[in-house]
Design a protein around this motif. Sequence first.
Motif, PDB file in Angstrom:
ATOM      1  N   LYS A 507       0.842  -1.192   0.000  1.00  0.00           N
ATOM      2  CA  LYS A 507       0.000   0.000   0.000  1.00  0.00           C
ATOM      3  C   LYS A 507       0.886   1.255   0.000  1.00  0.00           C
ATOM      4  CE  LYS A 507      -3.751   2.321   2.414  1.00  0.00           C
ATOM      5  NZ  LYS A 507      -4.518   2.446   3.652  1.00  0.00           N
ATOM      6  N   THR A 511       0.872   4.161  -2.772  1.00  0.00           N
ATOM      7  CA  THR A 511       0.547   5.556  -2.442  1.00  0.00           C
ATOM      8  C   THR A 511       1.712   6.480  -2.791  1.00  0.00           C
ATOM      9  OG1 THR A 511       1.160   4.998  -0.189  1.00  0.00           O
ATOM     10  CG2 THR A 511      -1.171   5.192  -0.636  1.00  0.00           C
ATOM     11  N   SER A 517      -6.046   7.131  -8.716  1.00  0.00           N
ATOM     12  CA  SER A 517      -6.796   6.535  -7.596  1.00  0.00           C
ATOM     13  C   SER A 517      -7.154   5.088  -7.875  1.00  0.00           C
ATOM     14  CB  SER A 517      -8.073   7.337  -7.358  1.00  0.00           C
ATOM     15  OG  SER A 517      -8.853   7.312  -8.539  1.00  0.00           O
ATOM     16  N   SER A 558      -6.327  -0.634   6.061  1.00  0.00           N
ATOM     17  CA  SER A 558      -7.170   0.063   5.081  1.00  0.00           C
ATOM     18  C   SER A 558      -8.635   0.001   5.511  1.00  0.00           C
ATOM     19  CB  SER A 558      -6.990  -0.599   3.711  1.00  0.00           C
ATOM     20  OG  SER A 558      -7.886  -0.068   2.786  1.00  0.00           O
TER      21      SER A 558
END
Length: 1930
Positions: A507, A511, A517, A558
């Motif tokens: 993750k 990011t 997105s 998340s």
Amino acid sequence: MVLKKKKEVQVDAFFLDHHQLEKLQRFSKAEEQNLASLLLHCAQLSSGIQQIQCIKQITPLMKKMNQNPACDPMVKACLDILGETYFSLGVKNPLKKVLASSLNDLPEQLMVLALESFVCCLQEELKATDVYLYRKVLDNLASCIVDFSLGRASIKNLFEEVLQFLQKSLIDIQEENRQNHGNHIVQTQLMHDLLIAIKVSMMLVQKLQENIQGGLWKHHESFVWQSMCSLLKSSTNFLMDATLLQTVQTTSGLAVILFIKAMYEPVEELPSLVSDLLLGSVKPAGMPAWFVSTCGMLCTERLPDSVLLFLCHGALAMLEWKNGSMGENGEKLLLDIASVLLSLSSELKESSMATSLSRVLAIWTNSALAALVSGSPNLKIKLNGNSDVIGNVLEYIYTHWEHPLDAVRHQTKLIFKNLLQIHQTTIADSNEKSDPFFARLIKHLLSLEWHVKGKYASLGCLVDCVGTENILQLDRTIPLQILDVMNDQSLAPYASDLLETMFTNHKAHFTSSSQESTWIDQWHEIWVSPLLVILCEGNHDQTTYIIDYYLPKLLKCSPDSLSYMIRILQASADANLGSRSTRGALGALMACLRTARAHGHLELLNIMSNGLVSTECIKQGLVHQHNQVCIDALGLLCETHRSTEIVSTEEMQLIQFFMMYNLNSQSPAVRQQICSLLRKLFCRIQESSQVLFKLEQSKSKQELLENSTKRQPLGILQQYKDFMSSVCDKLFEALFPGSSHPTRFSALSILGLIVEIFSAAKGQAQVFQVEQVIDSARVQTLIQCFASTFEEVKVLAFGLLMKLRDVAFNLQGSANLDLLFQAAMDLSTSTKPYDCVTASYLFNFLVHHKGLKHICLGKWVELNPQVDENTSVSTVEKNTLAVIKLLLENVEEEIFQAKNSLLRAAASFPMYGRVHCITGALQQLPLNNLTLVAEWKEMVARLILMTYKLSAVVSPVVQSSSPEGLIPMDSDSESTDRLQMILHEIQPQDTNDFFMQAKILKEHCRVESEKQADHRPMENICTEMRGKEMQTCDVTAQMVLVCCWRSMKEVSLLLGTLCKLLPSWAASDPSDGLITVEQVKNIGDYFKHHLLQSRHRGAFELAYAGFVQLTEMLSRCNSESLHKMPEQWLSSVLEEIKSCDPSSTLCATRRSAGIPFYIQALLASEPKKSKTDLLKMTMKELISLAAPLNEPSSVIPQVHALNILRALFRDTRLGENIMPYVADGMQAAILGFMSPVWAVRNSSTLLFSALITRIFGVKRGKDENSKKNRMTGREFFSRFPSLYPFLLKQLEVVTNTLNCEAEELKIHPSLFLLLLILGRLYPSPMDGTYSALSMAPFVPLIIRCGRSPVYRSREMAGRALVPFVMVNEVPRTVLSLLEGLPNSTSPCIRQNNIHGTLLQVFHLLRSYFESNQRVSSDFEQGLDDIITCIGTKLWLATRPNPCLVTRAAYLDVLVLLSTHLGKFEKQGMQLFGFWEEVNRVISDSELVSGIPYSSAVPGLIQYLESITKLVLSVLSVTAGPDIQGSSSPVAKRIAKPPLSIVHLLHCEFHEVRLLALEAVLLWLKQMNSKQISEGGGGLSCLLTDFEGTLLTMALKEKNLQCFCKVLEILYNMDLRNVLPKTECSIKMNPNELLTWSLNIVDISNSTEVQSIGLKFASKLVLHLLQNHQQISEEVLKKWVQLIVDFCGDEQQTEMLLAAAEVLKSITTFLLINEKLILGLSDTLAMWKCVILLLQNEDLIVRDTAAEIIQVAQYEKKSTKGTGFALRIVSAPVALDLALGSVCEMLRRWGQSRAGVPVLLGWLLGHSDPKTHPEASVPEEDDYLFDKGEVNFWAEKLTYVRQLSKHLLLLISTTHLTLPDQGELNRLSRIALDQAQLVGHLLRALPPTPEFTKTAEFTRLSIQNERISVCLKILDQLKTDGTCKNENLES
């Protein structure tokens, strides 16, 4: 929602003596506060916490003083007192720190004065001469040095004195320790004092460096130098002294290096000196004299291993590794330390040393990291990942990452993590991701199996270095692979940690690198989607562990993913509700919501109001058939992030709904989870109610509430109260007569929680208290729970009554108490062993009643008025003393009678019950806080005397060589002679000759015994036999034995309990204890005698339980004489074993009987943190005894030693301390297995088994060859290095015997054991070139073991070879094995050798095909070579090979290849060649040409099975599209196999037919489930026109298994294809076929045939009815009756399941059809079957029956459409729904009038004769251990209540016109007759029937309720009918 209790800090107040107080009073002033008055006030406070506040005022007061305080005598006096107080306070007292802190802040001018005072005080302290007072001084010195400037200044001023004291203390403590050798308690205390002394010396040198720096002190004559030398010398002595505690030695290692560092010059040479010390290369000649005199002992070539380790630790901790301050010498030292540590790792195997080593190695990696920062380029090369040093450290990691010790595993992970950082530091400039070292590590780690725990942590560390993305590029399926591992609880935590590291890193990578997105979709695809699939469809364990370990971590990383999960699951939740084995989308949704709510990611009310989840959805979850879905749904309601969140009305309603159906869960784990979750809910109610009470009291409650809730606080509190009341009502109702054990357990547990959580705390308003809902009936119900046959129910009921005892006693009348006491007395002497447990609980409950002595005890014993009037004595103590006295008098009288006749005692008053009650009463007393000491002392002495007397009476039986059969069961002369022999041996204390007479005791025995005991009501001692005037009592050998061994058990437990009465201060004043030292010694001798001489396992196992209590008490005892007793006992028993004295009474059979238990108890009580000297001494002795000596005199000691070793290796309490002896134990076991004496071989086998478990862990699964209970060869041989040469040598010896060419048979006994061990090892891809313990030498030896003449050994050699050959080496090894097989022309063919080789080839190939590590190109090339080679040796599979066993083995290899090759997408030309050769083998086989042998020929069946498997394999392959669709001539030849399936079915050998039928069944199921793709319809061509053959077989087949399979195939076939063939094949029409199949069910004795027969017949019935074909009434009746018979109580599970499946298949068409097809009575009979199956004790039967209701519910939903219906439900809900469905169907069919009487009949149970009161009188004493009906599930009253509920509803909704008046009257008559009979029987029962006649009382209570419910409904029917008639008339 974790509730943490605040830890209370204990602060002891200080007190001043009268001189100090006088001094303060002199200076204190009343009018103003000065320092003296403040101190005086402080000293007078009794609370330490208040004193702290007072002391904090000192500094502000000092700073306010106006005049110069230094001249004030008051200040001086106060400072003196403060100094004295500081040094008098204990080191852990917070006051000491507060005082130091205050004195640190003194004004400057006062510091000098304070220093003077402190120096004086310290001087006084240093004058201490008593060694045992040194600790206080040392603690004070340590306190002064740490964070206390005044203390440090004082020590500086007295530096020399302090040094002198430390020097003296070290020498004195060491001397005192030497003098107290053997006194472990004193020695342990001294060791800790020594440790503190060394630590203080080090602190002195470290903190006060400036005092000893500078040139002055380095003059060798200076005092400081001399003192330093002395300290160094002492530290060296301690370091070398192996008798000291390990912590002392470790600290000494640190001190030695520290002192040398302070003293040695030049400093630059210090690293070289330490290096030389470690490598043993110090030359004393070149060293300074002071060094040689102080550390001379260290200047040897080889220091002990432990000393080297401690020195390494010292060097790493005490030298400066940063900034490169030690230069090149420092770098060399760093590398030398690494090589020393790694060489030690193969030597130090003891657990504490192994742990220390791993810790030191981790420190080394930290030091290496520090050194690298400023290190030379050379060091970077030396510490690069590819260097030898790092390679060796990696070896250490791979060997230890699965070490059994947690600490070692944890350190190994740290070492690996640091190693990666070290390598990163060395390659700082290059790219880590492409670094070859990392790439190689990742490749190696990924090639490991997932069961290797070390893999997870290491991969996690690598992820941090190179990133998740890089690892996923190598293999995208890794997340899925790890999730698959999570069905194993031992691996789940490791797997979830790795996944967390990976997805968090992934993750972060997304990011940081991705601007879009859309990355979240990718992330979900990799980490969330596989999780959801597994949650819906995975097995129970896997889903549970994923939810527990993985899901919370994923949501934490998340939280936004939750909405994604809910969206996906919500979409399919309605369609995929799950089943009894899978959660489905609904279950997955519940799990996700529960986890999210518990971790604060969502609010339940929000998602319910948003429509994300409905109340109905949660309801379905709460009663789901899958247990875990229910628990998750309950968890969703109970678990929240905030413990004060208000419980909503919806939640309360849902909880009540849950409790209606889930109390009766048979799974203990589920019950535990229910209780745990409800505890959280009740805590929430309790805590939120406190908040609500406060809100109600606060003035601004309106404002506060506007935002939080619309409901008023008082309204919510009232709802809480109502909810809790209704919950309690429900729970008390659940304790109805006949309720099952799970229901009672759940109800009592939850009630216990409620009482505990809602107990009234002082000053707290309580929303609810259980006392409010308690009445006398409920108290009575709780007391009746003592009669339960399950002890855990008794425990819970007792605990509940104890919490409610004030209310309980207030509600119990004195008459009732008297009856209970009488019942307890009766039960305490019952012949049923479990009755005395009930008695004990009754006594323990009653002794809490204040009036017990006057109500009950007065008529039994004389009361002592002095004791009664003594109000300071607690009620419990007074009552317990009286009860024990009463029981003791009874048992003393009974022992006196038992001396006359043990037989009569066993039959009438077995004494163990009384003793059990005495022990129980003692155990609940506060033994250390008794008031009536004199009375108790006398009582204890009497009790001990009683136990010895009882033991003397019963011990001859349990000590005889044959305790199990001491009474002849017949009176023939042979039995009598044998009995005489036994009696002569045991010499019982019986004075009569009853053993010689028959075994029936007449009534007059009882009468006489009553006369002898006139002051005590004597219980009825004989069984009641109705219809006889005389009472007789049958005495069996079992009764006598039970009486004796249970008496021995209770004696042991009582003595063990009494030993606890010995106070721990026995050494100071023995008179304080209730039991004397002498008595304890006698008890010890008693235990020794019985453990070493009892022969009966029950007796010595239970003596052991008492003896353990004694030994644990002795190990904690201060008395020197008692403390040394275990050691003396141990030495004497080992001597007795060694001596092998013929007169010894030790038992050499029965696995040495109690001797191992005796030694176990003595060793296990040794303190865990001690040096375990007793264990070491014992193991040394036993290992030497267990080693075989070929002398006859050594056999018995050897057997004892082997048996004791087995017990010790199995004892978990010895933990890792026993591991150093495993290798020696293994050698003894293997060598013992070769002994000529059977006893030695037997004991060796048992020892071997225990060792295998000890080394490889407890086997959790049934798979013999599972990867779990195995380890790599490297790990095994590094943990047990001595086994490497031993096993190799033994294997060589074995293979040499197999290798000789002589014809005679040579069998080596140890081959089996060797192969068993070797088969559990496997090679690891991590095995590098560094390993000296290579597995390679074993391979040729194991291959040679395949030549063994023993079939089983050849099989084991085949399996054992697999783990030794790496996957990539398999093709080469297989080829070499195949090439070693002989040709048909070879002169000498040895079939054993051929067979062994073929087995090895088979197992290697199988493992190769199963492994997922194969690389495609190499794999295919290797396979081609193997196929070619196999073709050259094909003669072994054909007739030229005369041995059928080796032909079968070769065929098995062909089958394996054929099956595997058949899975290939494309069949190439070379494979066509292979199939052609296989076809040739089949064509030449006996299956084609006929079998010329009889079945008696060895190996024939094996051969036929193998050739059949080959034919079937070829048939399924050749039916595939590749061969069928190919145009090549070869393919066309292959496509026509030489044998068809029909040919196999006509074979005369049933084994061939069975295999063929199994294959057909499999193909059929594959076709039915459409697993075959459209193009692969080849299987159907194999089964064309097959039905006729099967029907013919069905009529002719004689073999039972084959017949079953034929029926099963017919059942699985489509009847539309079968029925048209019946006429031409077997000349039957469908109706005749049905009659035939029903007859088969009727006449067969096989449950398997009956089950499948019924299923087939039912399918036929359904088919015929659905196609409107006529079936005769008689046949249908017969079919219905068969189903009813199948559902009977006593039927086997298989038949019950068959009935359930049949009922499921007919539900839609016959049970819930709008038309009544079968007629009312038959349809209701079917429904009754469903209801019976839903109440079956067997879970799987209930679950299958619940599926019948699920079918009905699905139909209901599909026909009614929108309305909500529970569908996938558990059995309790299904039962309720089933009864509801019956009533509803009666209404729909319009058959209420005819149906209600039938249902009333069900309700009354009159049609079921077993529940008829007449038949319910039990034969009480039929079986000694028969506990009556043990109820695990079915609850008749639950069924009755549910049925009556639905009946009343039916009657009220249909406005029933009166059924047949005659039928109603008949039912009324039956019900009234039964009511009268039951009433009469209940009145005839004794006063407390719930205890004395439990089973009968329960049965009658149930029948009573059934009758009353039935009469109530009948009355209502009559009333309704009368009203209707009147209406009609008017």
